[in-house]
Scaffold this motif. Structure first.
Motif, PDB file in Angstrom:
ATOM      1  N   LYS A   1       0.832  -1.198   0.000  1.00 47.61           N
ATOM      2  CA  LYS A   1       0.000   0.000   0.000  1.00 47.61           C
ATOM      3  C   LYS A   1       0.871   1.254   0.000  1.00 47.61           C
ATOM      4  CE  LYS A   1      -3.834  -2.237   2.428  1.00 47.61           C
ATOM      5  NZ  LYS A   1      -4.686  -2.245   3.662  1.00 47.61           N
ATOM      6  N   LEU A   2       2.138   1.077   0.345  1.00 53.91           N
ATOM      7  CA  LEU A   2       3.070   2.197   0.352  1.00 53.91           C
ATOM      8  C   LEU A   2       3.584   2.449  -1.065  1.00 53.91           C
ATOM      9  CD1 LEU A   2       4.984   1.290   3.610  1.00 53.91           C
ATOM     10  CD2 LEU A   2       3.360   3.160   3.311  1.00 53.91           C
ATOM     11  N   PRO A   3       4.141   3.644  -1.321  1.00 51.07           N
ATOM     12  CA  PRO A   3       4.536   3.991  -2.697  1.00 51.07           C
ATOM     13  C   PRO A   3       5.753   3.259  -3.229  1.00 51.07           C
ATOM     14  CG  PRO A   3       5.100   5.766  -1.175  1.00 51.07           C
ATOM     15  CD  PRO A   3       4.275   4.785  -0.400  1.00 51.07           C
ATOM     16  N   LEU A   4       6.482   2.539  -2.385  1.00 49.52           N
ATOM     17  CA  LEU A   4       7.660   1.793  -2.842  1.00 49.52           C
ATOM     18  C   LEU A   4       7.367   0.303  -2.801  1.00 49.52           C
ATOM     19  CD1 LEU A   4      10.821   3.488  -1.277  1.00 49.52           C
ATOM     20  CD2 LEU A   4      10.102   3.485  -3.654  1.00 49.52           C
ATOM     21  N   THR A   5       7.296  -0.330  -3.954  1.00 52.01           N
ATOM     22  CA  THR A   5       7.135  -1.774  -4.029  1.00 52.01           C
ATOM     23  C   THR A   5       8.477  -2.417  -4.346  1.00 52.01           C
ATOM     24  OG1 THR A   5       6.683  -1.779  -6.404  1.00 52.01           O
ATOM     25  CG2 THR A   5       4.792  -1.465  -4.917  1.00 52.01           C
ATOM     26  N   LEU A   6       8.564  -3.727  -4.145  1.00 54.98           N
ATOM     27  CA  LEU A   6       9.812  -4.423  -4.436  1.00 54.98           C
ATOM     28  C   LEU A   6      10.146  -4.341  -5.921  1.00 54.98           C
ATOM     29  CD1 LEU A   6      12.122  -6.022  -3.228  1.00 54.98           C
ATOM     30  CD2 LEU A   6      10.791  -8.112  -3.584  1.00 54.98           C
ATOM     31  N   GLU A   7       9.117  -4.411  -6.779  1.00 53.42           N
ATOM     32  CA  GLU A   7       9.364  -4.298  -8.222  1.00 53.42           C
ATOM     33  C   GLU A   7       9.982  -2.941  -8.570  1.00 53.42           C
ATOM     34  OE1 GLU A   7       5.814  -7.091  -7.812  1.00 53.42           O
ATOM     35  OE2 GLU A   7       6.543  -5.267  -6.852  1.00 53.42           O
ATOM     36  N   MET A   8       9.467  -1.874  -7.973  1.00 54.51           N
ATOM     37  CA  MET A   8      10.025  -0.536  -8.214  1.00 54.51           C
ATOM     38  C   MET A   8      11.473  -0.462  -7.746  1.00 54.51           C
ATOM     39  SD  MET A   8       6.833   1.830  -6.997  1.00 54.51           S
ATOM     40  CE  MET A   8       7.830   3.319  -7.044  1.00 54.51           C
ATOM     41  N   LEU A   9      11.735  -1.031  -6.605  1.00 50.11           N
ATOM     42  CA  LEU A   9      13.088  -1.005  -6.053  1.00 50.11           C
ATOM     43  C   LEU A   9      14.062  -1.808  -6.908  1.00 50.11           C
ATOM     44  CD1 LEU A   9      11.876  -1.384  -2.413  1.00 50.11           C
ATOM     45  CD2 LEU A   9      13.346   0.501  -3.159  1.00 50.11           C
ATOM     46  N   GLN A  10      13.615  -2.961  -7.389  1.00 51.76           N
ATOM     47  CA  GLN A  10      14.473  -3.776  -8.259  1.00 51.76           C
ATOM     48  C   GLN A  10      14.739  -3.069  -9.582  1.00 51.76           C
ATOM     49  OE1 GLN A  10      11.915  -7.203  -8.143  1.00 51.76           O
ATOM     50  NE2 GLN A  10      13.259  -8.335  -6.750  1.00 51.76           N
ATOM     51  N   ASP A  11      13.717  -2.425 -10.134  1.00 49.67           N
ATOM     52  CA  ASP A  11      13.889  -1.668 -11.382  1.00 49.67           C
ATOM     53  C   ASP A  11      14.861  -0.514 -11.180  1.00 49.67           C
ATOM     54  OD1 ASP A  11      12.980  -0.909 -14.181  1.00 49.67           O
ATOM     55  OD2 ASP A  11      12.371   0.891 -13.080  1.00 49.67           O
ATOM     56  N   ALA A  12      14.714   0.181 -10.058  1.00 46.84           N
ATOM     57  CA  ALA A  12      15.616   1.300  -9.760  1.00 46.84           C
ATOM     58  C   ALA A  12      17.049   0.826  -9.602  1.00 46.84           C
ATOM     59  CB  ALA A  12      15.159   2.013  -8.490  1.00 46.84           C
ATOM     60  N   ARG A  13      17.224  -0.344  -8.993  1.00 45.05           N
ATOM     61  CA  ARG A  13      18.574  -0.856  -8.821  1.00 45.05           C
ATOM     62  C   ARG A  13      19.257  -1.060 -10.179  1.00 45.05           C
ATOM     63  NH1 ARG A  13      21.219  -6.419  -6.357  1.00 45.05           N
ATOM     64  NH2 ARG A  13      23.246  -5.445  -5.990  1.00 45.05           N
ATOM     65  N   GLU A  14      18.524  -1.603 -11.141  1.00 47.78           N
ATOM     66  CA  GLU A  14      19.094  -1.803 -12.468  1.00 47.78           C
ATOM     67  C   GLU A  14      19.443  -0.475 -13.128  1.00 47.78           C
ATOM     68  OE1 GLU A  14      20.070  -4.740 -13.816  1.00 47.78           O
ATOM     69  OE2 GLU A  14      19.589  -5.378 -11.760  1.00 47.78           O
ATOM     70  N   LYS A  15      18.578   0.523 -12.958  1.00 51.20           N
ATOM     71  CA  LYS A  15      18.862   1.847 -13.521  1.00 51.20           C
ATOM     72  C   LYS A  15      20.091   2.471 -12.884  1.00 51.20           C
ATOM     73  CE  LYS A  15      14.101   2.903 -14.879  1.00 51.20           C
ATOM     74  NZ  LYS A  15      12.868   3.677 -14.583  1.00 51.20           N
TER      75      LYS A  15
END
Length: 345
Positions: free
Chosen positions: A14-28
């Motif tokens: 429910k929070l704005p940071l999901t694991l998918e977002m974090l994993q995508d950001a790590r690659e970037k």
């Protein structure tokens, strides 16, 4: 410590940071043209530290990061989705401004850093050396100056801590810690507006919910501490030697994420920070006051239940001038530092 397997990781929140977002950001962040470094983790037993804590202590050395602090991680993710040649404005006491200015140069963009008048002049000079404009204003006028630049010069505002893309980029640090320190129990992170604490705590807790995470603030700039107590993000007058931990408010998005994932916020005094900077310097690490706050908390036994636990402290930055270091007990005899450390506990 129990971590969730790849097949059962939290994939929604429910929070704005999901694991998918974090994993995508790590690659970037990994693929960013900003040359983000995978910084080393060292066990304190591998150093010449005389004051060994009761825990098995590791230091994540973001003081060795590009531009001298963790901030480049978040900036890398902020700029990853933006076109080259834009015009941006931000407000910063130094470290974010330095990473922001570095990114402007790499992305052939233009921008301005609005800084509080209390920020060290040496940091303003470094930011300007990258080609960014610098505007210095009273602390209470920071947002007004930013708003004027957005309105009058059609600039895009990038927040220095309360920004989801920024936090997701900072989360890359959390992935590295989990990979480099197996069977981890506790992570200790300095906290200003809360962007680093929010990003790392989300990245870690969404994978390893039993790891305890503590934020550390100066007593004179305890915005997240008071936010936890009052149940909402608050603003306050601040005064501390740790300029990078002294925004006048906690980020509202940061607060919501930290409240979900962070065990507690603990406070250290400016003198605790001075001692920590000096102890780190004496084992060969140049660390700014903001970067040493977490270490000060461990050195002063402010983090509960860490005896015989595996603990990582994030050493978040090195941007301190030789002139500033003169105000610290650098190079004093070990007996004097022993007394200072003993008085911290």
């Amino acid at each position: 410590m129990h971590c969730i397997s790849a097949n059962t990781m939290h994939t929604s929140s429910k929070l704005p940071l999901t694991l998918e977002m974090l994993q995508d950001a790590r690659e970037k962040v990994k693929n960013s043209p900003l040359h983000v470094v995978r910084t080393p983790v060292v066990n304190i037993n591998q150093t010449a530290l005389l004051h060994h804590p009761s825990c098995d202590l590791f230091l994540k050395l973001e003081n060795l990061q590009t531009t001298g602090s963790f901030k480049i991680r978040g900036v890398a993710n902020q700029f990853a989705g933006r076109p080259r040649g834009g015009q941006f404005v931000t407000m910063s006491a130094g470290n974010y401004g330095k990473a922001f200015a570095y990114a402007l140069k790499e992305y052939s963009s233009k921008g301005k850093v609005v800084m509080p008048e209390t920020a060290p002049s040496s940091r303003a000079a470094i930011i300007a050396s990258y080609g960014a404009d610098v505007e210095r204003v009273p602390q209470e006028s920071l947002q007004l100056a930013v708003d004027n630049n957005v309105r009058e010069h059609n600039m895009t505002f990038l927040h220095s801590f309360d920004d989801v893309d920024l936090m997701a980029g900072h989360g890359s640090l959390g992935f590295e810690i989990l990979e480099d320190v197996p069977n981890l129990d506790v992570i200790v992170i300095s906290c200003g507006g809360g962007g680093l604490l929010a990003g790392v705590s989300a990245a870690v807790k969404l994978q390893c919910p039993n790891v305890r995470i503590y934020g550390v603030e100066p007593e004179g700039a305890c915005t997240m501490f008071r936010s936890f107590a009052e149940g909402k993000a608050i603003s306050m007058s601040v005064k501390t030697i740790a300029a990078g931990l002294a925004p006048p408010c906690a980020g509202s998005i940061c607060y919501n994420i930290c409240k979900e994932h962070v065990e507690d916020i603990v406070l250290v005094s400016d003198n605790d920070i001075r001692v920590a900077v000096s102890v780190l310097y004496n084992i060969g690490l140049v660390v700014e006051p903001s970067g040493a706050a977490g270490f000060a908390a461990v050195l002063g036994n402010k983090i509960p239940d860490v005896s015989n636990k595996r603990v990582v402290v994030v050493i978040s930055g090195r941007n301190i001038s030789l002139e500033e270091l003169h105000d610290y007990p650098i190079g004093r005899n070990s007996n004097m530092l022993d007394c200072w450390v003993a008085n911290m506990a």
